[in-house]
Design a protein around this motif. Structure first.
Motif, PDB file in Angstrom:
ATOM      1  N   PHE A 154       0.841  -1.195   0.000  1.00 57.76           N
ATOM      2  CA  PHE A 154       0.000   0.000   0.000  1.00 57.76           C
ATOM      3  C   PHE A 154       0.878   1.247   0.000  1.00 57.76           C
ATOM      4  N   LEU A 155       0.450   2.249  -0.744  1.00 55.67           N
ATOM      5  CA  LEU A 155       1.112   3.555  -0.704  1.00 55.67           C
ATOM      6  C   LEU A 155       0.449   4.404   0.367  1.00 55.67           C
ATOM      7  N   GLU A 156       1.246   4.954   1.274  1.00 58.72           N
ATOM      8  CA  GLU A 156       0.733   5.794   2.345  1.00 58.72           C
ATOM      9  C   GLU A 156       0.986   7.260   2.032  1.00 58.72           C
ATOM     10  N   ALA A 170       7.198   7.410   0.344  1.00 60.49           N
ATOM     11  CA  ALA A 170       7.600   6.777  -0.920  1.00 60.49           C
ATOM     12  C   ALA A 170       7.935   5.315  -0.646  1.00 60.49           C
ATOM     13  N   LYS A 171       7.647   4.456  -1.613  1.00 56.06           N
ATOM     14  CA  LYS A 171       8.008   3.041  -1.533  1.00 56.06           C
ATOM     15  C   LYS A 171       9.011   2.732  -2.636  1.00 56.06           C
ATOM     16  N   ILE A 172      10.069   2.037  -2.276  1.00 56.45           N
ATOM     17  CA  ILE A 172      11.111   1.681  -3.235  1.00 56.45           C
ATOM     18  C   ILE A 172      11.066   0.174  -3.470  1.00 56.45           C
ATOM     19  N   ILE A 173      11.071  -0.239  -4.741  1.00 54.62           N
ATOM     20  CA  ILE A 173      11.028  -1.652  -5.114  1.00 54.62           C
ATOM     21  C   ILE A 173      12.417  -2.088  -5.555  1.00 54.62           C
ATOM     22  N   MET A 174      12.908  -3.156  -4.948  1.00 51.92           N
ATOM     23  CA  MET A 174      14.216  -3.706  -5.286  1.00 51.92           C
ATOM     24  C   MET A 174      14.043  -5.010  -6.064  1.00 51.92           C
ATOM     25  N   GLU A 175      14.929  -5.241  -6.992  1.00 58.83           N
ATOM     26  CA  GLU A 175      14.974  -6.509  -7.733  1.00 58.83           C
ATOM     27  C   GLU A 175      16.305  -7.159  -7.407  1.00 58.83           C
ATOM     28  N   SER A 216      19.325  -4.739  -6.403  1.00 57.79           N
ATOM     29  CA  SER A 216      19.390  -3.543  -7.244  1.00 57.79           C
ATOM     30  C   SER A 216      18.071  -2.777  -7.211  1.00 57.79           C
ATOM     31  N   PHE A 217      18.186  -1.480  -7.397  1.00 57.62           N
ATOM     32  CA  PHE A 217      17.008  -0.634  -7.458  1.00 57.62           C
ATOM     33  C   PHE A 217      16.203  -0.965  -8.709  1.00 57.62           C
ATOM     34  N   HIS A 218      14.864  -1.075  -8.548  1.00 61.09           N
ATOM     35  CA  HIS A 218      14.012  -1.371  -9.691  1.00 61.09           C
ATOM     36  C   HIS A 218      13.048  -0.224  -9.990  1.00 61.09           C
ATOM     37  N   ASP A 219      12.308   0.245  -8.983  1.00 66.88           N
ATOM     38  CA  ASP A 219      11.307   1.269  -9.238  1.00 66.88           C
ATOM     39  C   ASP A 219      10.942   1.974  -7.922  1.00 66.88           C
ATOM     40  N   MET A 220      10.172   3.038  -8.059  1.00 65.18           N
ATOM     41  CA  MET A 220       9.740   3.806  -6.895  1.00 65.18           C
ATOM     42  C   MET A 220       8.385   4.424  -7.169  1.00 65.18           C
ATOM     43  N   HIS A 221       7.557   4.511  -6.111  1.00 63.66           N
ATOM     44  CA  HIS A 221       6.252   5.145  -6.219  1.00 63.66           C
ATOM     45  C   HIS A 221       6.032   6.000  -4.971  1.00 63.66           C
ATOM     46  N   ILE A 222       5.284   7.087  -5.117  1.00 65.31           N
ATOM     47  CA  ILE A 222       4.994   7.970  -3.980  1.00 65.31           C
ATOM     48  C   ILE A 222       3.506   8.262  -3.901  1.00 65.31           C
ATOM     49  N   LYS A 223       3.099   8.767  -2.744  1.00 65.96           N
ATOM     50  CA  LYS A 223       1.739   9.254  -2.582  1.00 65.96           C
ATOM     51  C   LYS A 223       1.808  10.515  -1.736  1.00 65.96           C
ATOM     52  N   LYS A 224       1.546  11.635  -2.378  1.00 61.84           N
ATOM     53  CA  LYS A 224       1.543  12.904  -1.658  1.00 61.84           C
ATOM     54  C   LYS A 224       0.678  13.890  -2.427  1.00 61.84           C
ATOM     55  N   GLU A 225      -0.344  14.399  -1.755  1.00 55.42           N
ATOM     56  CA  GLU A 225      -1.291  15.297  -2.422  1.00 55.42           C
ATOM     57  C   GLU A 225      -0.579  16.560  -2.905  1.00 55.42           C
ATOM     58  N   ARG A 239       6.034  13.493 -16.154  1.00 51.10           N
ATOM     59  CA  ARG A 239       5.538  12.661 -15.067  1.00 51.10           C
ATOM     60  C   ARG A 239       5.979  11.208 -15.244  1.00 51.10           C
ATOM     61  N   LYS A 240       6.326  10.596 -14.139  1.00 55.63           N
ATOM     62  CA  LYS A 240       6.604   9.159 -14.156  1.00 55.63           C
ATOM     63  C   LYS A 240       5.279   8.406 -14.220  1.00 55.63           C
ATOM     64  N   LYS A 241       5.233   7.274 -14.903  1.00 53.40           N
ATOM     65  CA  LYS A 241       4.009   6.489 -15.052  1.00 53.40           C
ATOM     66  C   LYS A 241       3.522   6.004 -13.696  1.00 53.40           C
ATOM     67  N   LEU A 242       2.233   6.173 -13.450  1.00 54.02           N
ATOM     68  CA  LEU A 242       1.653   5.748 -12.188  1.00 54.02           C
ATOM     69  C   LEU A 242       1.508   4.224 -12.149  1.00 54.02           C
ATOM     70  N   PRO A 243       1.611   3.621 -10.969  1.00 51.02           N
ATOM     71  CA  PRO A 243       1.508   2.159 -10.858  1.00 51.02           C
ATOM     72  C   PRO A 243       0.065   1.683 -10.983  1.00 51.02           C
ATOM     73  N   PHE A 244      -0.108   0.416 -11.359  1.00 45.57           N
ATOM     74  CA  PHE A 244      -1.428  -0.210 -11.389  1.00 45.57           C
ATOM     75  C   PHE A 244      -1.844  -0.493  -9.937  1.00 45.57           C
ATOM     76  N   THR A 245      -3.079  -0.116  -9.582  1.00 47.91           N
ATOM     77  CA  THR A 245      -3.542  -0.324  -8.212  1.00 47.91           C
ATOM     78  C   THR A 245      -4.892  -1.029  -8.190  1.00 47.91           C
ATOM     79  N   ILE A 246      -5.128  -1.771  -7.106  1.00 50.79           N
ATOM     80  CA  ILE A 246      -6.423  -2.408  -6.856  1.00 50.79           C
ATOM     81  C   ILE A 246      -6.859  -2.001  -5.451  1.00 50.79           C
ATOM     82  N   PHE A 247      -7.864  -1.140  -5.385  1.00 49.28           N
ATOM     83  CA  PHE A 247      -8.318  -0.630  -4.085  1.00 49.28           C
ATOM     84  C   PHE A 247      -7.146  -0.053  -3.274  1.00 49.28           C
TER      85      PHE A 247
END
Length: 416
Positions: free
Chosen positions: A60-62, A66-71, A74-83, A102-110
């Motif tokens: 979940f993005l809070e 920011a959330k960082i995804i590692m593979e 190694s660094f893979h991707d990053m997503h943030i949530k801030k109004e 803009r960086k592409k937004l991630p796919f989300t489910i609820f």
């Protein structure tokens, strides 16, 4: 021993599968359909309620993080949530009205972001920092799976920084910092917060070494210290995706207990000295007002006017009153001063200005005191003090006959 979230969720799904098999055997095709629905629903709930909060298969993005995804490692991707903010392809956090791509937004489910766990993982790291609470240092250390991108206040402690006179002092500094590029903050420096603390400490010591103990301990140079620290640290921090929004020196104390005790004693003595000066000035003003009140009473008697009428003339135009009653005011003040000296009080001289048309500053000040005295006299008439009568303070209250005699005597003395 506490079970891991992965095992707990897995066991729930296994139980759902077993129940589904039983339903299929008992109710045929209808049972199979019910089993599929049950297993799918349970699996989603396990993912949403148990696994995703722990970064398993999804996260979940809070807000404000920011959330960082590692593979692998190694660094893979990053997503943030801030109004009001978004992420650029270079991982800069910018305002919504920015013209940056803009960086592409991630796919989300609820609100849940799925990803290929365990081949990819949410980045975790150990964070140490200091927080001040009610002036008390509080050390914190946590393993975090997110990067805080909202402004946050960190504490910096500088110990035994030597002043220009080699006197050691301790400082508590609050720094409001904000990460504007999480990638740089996490991967282009080992520990951005530890580095910021060291740089601020160094800049603080440099500033303290060039200034005196007295100036720093009194807080006279707080703004200069703030500007010095930010000026020396800000540009370096920006290279690593961090900026300083504000900086406050919370506390400055001598490192040595004896110095601290001596400083506190000195401050107490200075406060007492200031209080003594204020009291002396108040006493002097009170005495001046008492003299002016007596002078006003004499002038009123000598001119056949009432105190109230003279007061109105003073408030309307003091220079006109000076022209009309200059001699009477001069004689009255002279008599009051002589009487005070005879009564054993310090001699007080107030010379009248020669300029009768301009209403000079000295006379204006005197008239202001007379007006104040009159106001006090009027107030005392309305609210007489039982415990502090005028005579108890050595103030002379003249009768009409005494005033006439004194004015006559005063005029005779001045002619001689």
């Amino acid at each position: 021993m506490e079970k891991s979230p992965f095992k707990t969720g897995g066991m729930i799904i296994v139980v759902a599968i077993i129940i589904g098999i039983v339903l299929g055997l008992l109710f045929g095709s209808l049972g199979v359909l019910a089993a599929v629905i049950l297993i799918a629903a349970v699996s989603f709930l396990v993912l949403y309620l148990i696994w995703a909060p722990h970064g398993i298969f999804a996260f979940f993005l809070e807000e404000g993080y920011a959330k960082i995804i590692m593979e692998g490692n190694s660094f893979h991707d990053m997503h943030i949530k801030k109004e009001g903010k978004y992420l650029t392809p270079k991982y800069d956090i910018v305002n919504e009205d920015s013209k940056d791509p803009r960086k592409k937004l991630p796919f989300t489910i609820f609100g849940m972001v799925p990803y290929l766990w365990p081949f990819r993982n949410v980045y975790t790291y150990n964070q140490k920092w200091v927080k001040f609470k009610d002036g008390v240092k509080e050390k914190r250390e946590e393993v975090l799976d997110h990067v805080i991108i909202m402004p946050y206040v960190y504490g910096v402690i500088v110990r035994a920084a030597e002043t220009l006179g080699k006197i050691p002092i301790d400082m508590m500094i609050e720094v409001e910092a904000e990460i504007f590029n999480p990638y740089k903050a996490m991967f282009q420096i080992k520990d951005w917060n530890a580095a910021m603390t060291l740089w601020i400490e160094g800049a603080s010591r440099d500033f303290v070494s060039k200034n005196t103990y007295e100036q720093i301990i009194r807080g006279e140079l707080s703004k200069n210290l703030k500007d010095h620290i930010i000026g020396n640290v800000e540009e370096t921090l920006k290279q690593y995706g961090v900026k300083i929004n504000n900086l406050t020196v919370v506390q400055v104390t001598p490192s040595d207990a004896e110095y601290e005790k001596a400083t506190q004693q000195r401050i107490i003595e200075e406060r007492r000295k200031e209080a003594t000066i204020v009291r002396a000035e108040a006493d002097a003003q009170k005495e001046a007002i008492a003299r002016m009140g007596s002078a006003l009473q004499m002038v009123a008697s000598a001119t056949g006017q009432t105190v109230e009428k003279l007061n109105k003339e003073l408030e309307t135009d003091p220079s006109v009153l000076l022209t009309k009653y200059k001699e009477q005011f001069t004689v009255a003040m002279d008599l009051v001063n002589r009487n005070m000296a005879i009564d054993g009080k310090a001699y007080f001289e107030m010379n009248m200005p020669n300029n009768t048309s301009g209403g000079g500053t000295d006379f204006s000040n005197m008239l202001g005191a007379i007006i104040a005295a009159n106001k006090i006299i009027e107030q005392q008439k309305k609210e007489p003090s039982k415990s502090d009568p005028p005579s108890s303070k050595g103030e002379k209250v003249y009768t009409k006959q005494e005033i006439d005699d004194l004015i006559a005597w005063g005029k005779k003395q001045r002619k001689q």
